[in-house]
Design an enzyme around this catalytic site. Structure first.
Site, PDB file in Angstrom:
ATOM      1  CG  ASP A 200       0.435  -5.753  -1.593  1.00 10.33           C
ATOM      2  OD1 ASP A 200       1.635  -5.483  -1.444  1.00 10.33           O
ATOM      3  OD2 ASP A 200       0.000  -6.913  -1.681  1.00 10.33           O
ATOM      4  CD1 TRP A 266       5.433  -6.904   0.124  1.00 11.65           C
ATOM      5  CD2 TRP A 266       6.423  -5.290  -1.095  1.00 11.65           C
ATOM      6  NE1 TRP A 266       4.577  -6.531  -0.870  1.00 11.65           N
ATOM      7  CE2 TRP A 266       5.157  -5.561  -1.633  1.00 11.65           C
ATOM      8  CE3 TRP A 266       7.228  -4.331  -1.694  1.00 11.65           C
ATOM      9  CZ2 TRP A 266       4.663  -4.875  -2.740  1.00 11.65           C
ATOM     10  CZ3 TRP A 266       6.753  -3.644  -2.801  1.00 11.65           C
ATOM     11  CH2 TRP A 266       5.481  -3.919  -3.303  1.00 11.65           C
ATOM     12  N   GLY A 267       8.650  -4.315   3.980  1.00 10.72           N
ATOM     13  CA  GLY A 267       9.858  -3.869   4.687  1.00 10.72           C
ATOM     14  C   GLY A 267      10.701  -2.883   3.904  1.00 10.72           C
ATOM     15  CB  ALA A 269       9.859   2.718   1.616  1.00  7.10           C
ATOM     16  CG  ASP A 287       4.697 -11.876  -0.481  1.00  8.79           C
ATOM     17  OD1 ASP A 287       4.789 -10.763   0.068  1.00  8.79           O
ATOM     18  OD2 ASP A 287       3.948 -12.110  -1.433  1.00  8.79           O
TER      19      ASP A 287
HETATM   20  C1  GLA Z   1       1.896  -9.162  -2.206  1.00 10.06           C
HETATM   21  C2  GLA Z   1       1.665  -9.272  -0.705  1.00 10.06           C
HETATM   22  C3  GLA Z   1       1.009 -10.592  -0.381  1.00 10.06           C
HETATM   23  C4  GLA Z   1      -0.299 -10.718  -1.144  1.00 10.06           C
HETATM   24  C5  GLA Z   1      -0.052 -10.546  -2.629  1.00 10.06           C
HETATM   25  C6  GLA Z   1      -1.332 -10.448  -3.430  1.00 10.06           C
HETATM   26  O1  GLA Z   1       2.825 -10.074  -2.649  1.00 10.06           O
HETATM   27  O2  GLA Z   1       2.865  -9.121  -0.022  1.00 10.06           O
HETATM   28  O3  GLA Z   1       0.769 -10.695   1.003  1.00 10.06           O
HETATM   29  O4  GLA Z   1      -1.208  -9.752  -0.679  1.00 10.06           O
HETATM   30  O5  GLA Z   1       0.680  -9.365  -2.900  1.00 10.06           O
HETATM   31  O6  GLA Z   1      -1.106 -10.324  -4.800  1.00 10.06           O
END
Ligand code: GLA
Length: 655
Positions: A200, A266-267, A269, A287
């Site tokens: 992450d 999360w897409g 950078a 997410d």
């Molecule tokens: C981020 C990730 C999720 C999950 C949470 C855990 O938000 O994108 O998929 O792993 O962290 O805290």
């Protein structure tokens, strides 16, 4: 502009985008080479173990940090007993919440044995996940673990009232990989035996010096490398370098390649452009959750990235929400739509549901064998948008068998829609019968010639496999083989957020206060199959191309021909939708490093130019669009009807 300026400006853009900064082992000179210079070979790196999109289960969507061993093994047992394992669901992945602390001073990670009893050790500093991993392996499953690329985790950065958080001093609570890459990965892969890791990115965005928890002295500050809503403030090269260090360590620890590396930033950078070089899968968006609108956002973040995915390397729109909210057992049509969309996009299929409670109807969605087969098709071609509107989309995916495609017809809107599917959208002959199979019902529908129409309720979709006579009888359009195209240089000079991605209410703080979620994910301007980079139809001097590749000038695409074809043909030019109209573009075709064909320098006003090249025996074809002149705006180029054929093909060469 002279060519010297062009070279250095494109190199600067590449550096700014982090595209050159981390070629492992590469010299500075090599890194600064002209990105348009043909490589002479297929340069995509192969590593890890993801020839097909990974399938499995993850604890996060079901439990957040409230995971424990019984919950995990409960779902794992259902996966085995229900037959889901044998359909491909192999990875059982622990997400955030497993860690208690980082022991000091040796830095060894400690498992929260209170919730993972099998990790217990009389010496509380020597907890081990080995027994749990062994148990999963004995069930013929694989095991995945979770960490963060920074010092701290997402649950620490964005705690929820019931989050199980690491405990101890500041150093003991630094559970992320930063500064511990070798130590932690050796523990997770060598000692504990994990097979998969999700890394992450919250350590790079939630612990900036001005964060209240940091100001209060709870965490060490870490500069905000990731600024999720501002690509220009995000430190792309540094982020890429950190993830690359993890990739290289995994390759060192597992030289046989038995690992999966999941990048979770999360897409942000501009990971769209480099995820394929660094990870086996990379998240393309923030997410997912159980809302329909949120699923649309995640889906849109992959739907136009068809040239960035292929065997070993997959766009990841996030884990499945089948079973939750708008996709629960009372909304099976929407659940099927969500699952079908993930399958046609070659998304990793990671279940996020507490399977101990799952009714058979949901297991049937997750276990639909013919839908899964589309996701796992060995050719690894992501679906390409064949029809696009805000309400209805048709997505077509070329399967490994040349005469077969998968199709999803998808009602995004609030009204019932009559959707007509045409042979042309499938790139099948209009005068030959097309056999249709409904992949949910596992039933053949009657064949059709030319076109057929379906009625779709709101949020419903059809998922079909169609078999017909390819329009191009002795070859294939490049846009039918996206997995075999590698974007070596995308031509983007300044990163821009993609305005096409659905922006749901309830992002951010979960309220409608403020200005709402504005476009944030870079990627606008990347090359596309059957579309310009800015989502227009491909058109040269009024002539529309249903098949082709749209790109920006100063791009270089590698095409993996593998010696299977005799001839490359395309009708090329500066697209009618080009923003820049004063420069000229030369289209060059290389085969294994040799110039095979090139166009004159084409101006916006020139008619399409027919390019043809003999590619017999060629492994890697490179398509280069080189710009001449002083560009003040992006120049759009079109490789119209670009095709590889066994012999000269009329279809590709005549309008
Ligand atoms: C981020 C990730 C999720 C999950 C949470 C855990 O938000 O994108 O998929 O792993 O962290 O805290």
């Amino acid at each position: 502009m002279n060519s010297g300026w062009r070279l250095s400006s494109s190199v600067l853009v590449m550096l700014a985008a982090g595209l050159l900064a981390v070629a492992p082992g590469g010299t500075r000179a090599a890194q600064l080479r002209d990105p348009l210079q043909p490589a002479g070979h297929w340069t995509e790196r192969n590593f890890g173990d993801a020839p097909r999109p990974p399938m499995g289960w993850n604890s996060w969507n079901a439990f957040h940090t409230r995971i424990d061993e019984a919950k995990l093994l409960g779902s794992a047992r259902v996966i085995v007993e229900s037959g889901l394992r044998d359909l491909g669901y192999r990875y059982i992945n622990i997400d955030d919440g497993w860690w208690l602390s980082r022991h000091q001073p040796d830095g060894r990670m400690v498992v929260r044995a209170g919730i993972f009893p099998s990790a217990f050790n009389r010496d509380p500093d020597r907890t081990s996940f080995r027994p749990l991993v062994d148990q999963l392996h004995a069930m013929h499953l694989k095991a995945g673990i979770y960490t963060d690329i920074g010092r701290n985790s997402c649950s620490q950065g964005y705690p929820q009232p019931d989050s199980l958080l690491p405990i101890g001093t500041i150093a003991e609570r630094e559970v992320g990989l930063y500064g511990h890459v070798h130590q932690d990965l050796a523990l997770y892969f060598d000692e504990w035996g994990f097979d998969y890791i999700k890394v992450d990115g919250c350590g790079l965005n939630a612990f900036a010096p001005d964060r209240p928890a940091v100001e209060a002295g709870q965490f060490r500050a870490f500069p905000a490398y990731v600024v999720p809503d501002s690509i220009n403030q995000t430190r792309v090269a540094k982020i890429r370098a950190l993830y690359t260090e993890v990739r290289d360590e995994l390759i060192r620890l597992r030289p046989a390649g038995n690992f999966v590396f999941s990048i979770c930033n999360w897409g942000t950078a501009n990971v769209r452009a480099w995820g394929r070089d660094v990870g086996n899968l990379w998240r393309t968006s923030d997410d997912i959750d159980g809302h329909w609108a949120r699923m649309l956002y995640n889906f849109d973040s992959v739907a136009t990235r068809e040239l960035y995915s292929g065997p070993g390397h997959w766009n990841d729109p996030d884990m499945l929400e089948v079973g939750h909210g708008d996709f629960d057992a009372h909304h099976l049509a929407a659940a099927r739509t969500h699952f079908a969309l993930w399958a046609i996009e070659d998304a990793p299929l990671i279940i996020g549901l507490d399977l101990r409670q799952a009714p058979q109807s949901l297991l049937d969605v997750l276990g639909a064998p013919e839908v899964i087969a589309v996701d796992q098709d060995p050719a690894g071609n992501q679906g390409v948008i064949a029809y696009d509107s805000d309400d209805l989309e048709i997505i077509v995916k070329q399967l490994a068998k040349r005469d077969q495609k998968a199709v999803v017809i998808f009602n995004r809107g609030t009204e019932p829609v009559k959707a007509t599917l045409t042979a042309a959208q499938l790139k099948f002959a209009v005068d030959a019968p097309i056999a249709v199979r409904d992949l949910w019902r596992r039933r053949d529908l009657g064949p059709f010639v030319g076109e057929t129409t379906f009625s779709l309720a709101p949020r419903a979709s059809m998922m079909l496999r169609v078999t017909g006579r390819p329009e191009l009888r002795d070859g294939v359009y490049l846009s039918e083989m996206p997995a075999r195209i590698y974007v070596a240089a995308d031509g983007i000079r300044a990163l821009q957020a993609d305005p096409q991605i659905h922006r749901p209410v309830y992002m951010g703080d979960g309220t409608t206060r403020g200005a709402g979620p504005r476009p944030a994910l870079a990627g606008w301007g990347g090359p596309r199959a059957d579309s310009t980079p800015y989502d227009n139809v491909l058109r040269l001097r009024g002539e529309t191309f249903r098949s082709g590749i749209g790109a920006l000038a100063n791009s270089r695409l590698e095409v993996r021909a593998l010696g299977e074809f005799a001839r490359f043909t395309a009708r090329v030019g500066v697209d009618d939708s080009s923003l820049e109209r004063a420069t000229r573009v030369r289209f060059e075709v290389y085969g294994d490093g040799r110039l095979l064909a090139q166009s004159p320098k084409l101006a916006f006003t020139d008619p399409p130019y027919a390019l043809a090249a003999d590619v017999k025996g060629v492994d890697t074809i490179e398509l280069i669009a080189r710009e001449f002149g002083d560009a003040h705006a992006p120049t759009l180029v079109t490789w119209g009807a670009a095709a590889l054929t066994q012999a000269v093909s009329r279809a590709a060469e005549t309008p």
